[in-house]
Design a protein around this motif. Structure first.
Motif, PDB file in Angstrom:
ATOM      1  N   ASN A  23      21.573 -38.222  -7.582  1.00 50.94           N
ATOM      2  CA  ASN A  23      22.190 -39.309  -8.337  1.00 50.94           C
ATOM      3  C   ASN A  23      21.080 -40.165  -8.938  1.00 50.94           C
ATOM      4  O   ASN A  23      19.891 -39.877  -8.748  1.00 50.94           O
ATOM      5  N   ASN A  24      21.452 -41.204  -9.667  1.00 52.08           N
ATOM      6  CA  ASN A  24      20.465 -42.062 -10.329  1.00 52.08           C
ATOM      7  C   ASN A  24      19.512 -42.748  -9.364  1.00 52.08           C
ATOM      8  O   ASN A  24      18.393 -43.096  -9.726  1.00 52.08           O
ATOM      9  N   ALA A  25      19.944 -42.957  -8.130  1.00 51.48           N
ATOM     10  CA  ALA A  25      19.098 -43.618  -7.137  1.00 51.48           C
ATOM     11  C   ALA A  25      18.076 -42.668  -6.522  1.00 51.48           C
ATOM     12  O   ALA A  25      17.254 -43.079  -5.711  1.00 51.48           O
ATOM     13  N   ASP A  27      18.938 -40.046  -4.653  1.00 52.48           N
ATOM     14  CA  ASP A  27      19.493 -39.420  -3.452  1.00 52.48           C
ATOM     15  C   ASP A  27      19.982 -38.019  -3.783  1.00 52.48           C
ATOM     16  O   ASP A  27      20.709 -37.828  -4.764  1.00 52.48           O
ATOM     17  N   THR A  83      26.725 -43.199  -9.056  1.00 50.18           N
ATOM     18  CA  THR A  83      26.354 -43.660  -7.722  1.00 50.18           C
ATOM     19  C   THR A  83      26.956 -42.713  -6.680  1.00 50.18           C
ATOM     20  O   THR A  83      27.868 -41.933  -6.983  1.00 50.18           O
TER      21      THR A  83
END
Length: 124
Positions: A23-25, A27, A83
């Motif tokens: 994901n964008n984070a 993870d 997210t």
């Protein structure tokens, strides 16, 4: 011919399957288990991303529109613009559900959830 982001426009499915998805984070959320093709429209319906489960038990599969996956060389995987919560709330399916009704029901649910236009269908 490369795309706007510098990636090639052609890639073998065997090279995609097994690639991690983030994901964008940053993870890791799963990996590409398969790619569903619409042979009558000559296009990719969606990427099948395995999410959760252990050793294939309890794993659910997410149909993610192919154009939402962006390859990131630094991670060696695909990144999706969502997210963890958005992905956990996304429609998930068992492996056999992915091809029911020619995969269109799963594709339509996925494209609706991710707010992506469903490609026009070609009928032969």
């Amino acid at each position: 011919m490369p795309t706007n982001s510098g990636h090639t426009t052609a890639i073998r499915a065997s090279r995609v399957i097994g690639t991690s998805v983030y994901n964008n984070a940053g993870d890791k959320i799963g990996e590409i288990e398969d790619v569903m093709l619409d042979k009558t429209a000559d296009n990719i319906m969606f990427a099948v991303v395995g999410f959760g489960g252990f050793l294939g038990i309890g794993e659910k599969y997410h149909a993610i529109p192919w154009k939402l996956l962006d390859y990131d060389e630094s991670t060696g995987g695909y990144v999706v613009p969502f997210t963890r919560d958005q992905l956990e709330q996304a429609p998930a399916h068992g492996i056999t559900e992915l091809t029911e009704n020619d995969g269109r029901q799963v594709r339509d649910m996925s494209f609706s959830y991710y707010k992506v236009d469903t490609p026009a269908q070609t009928h032969y």
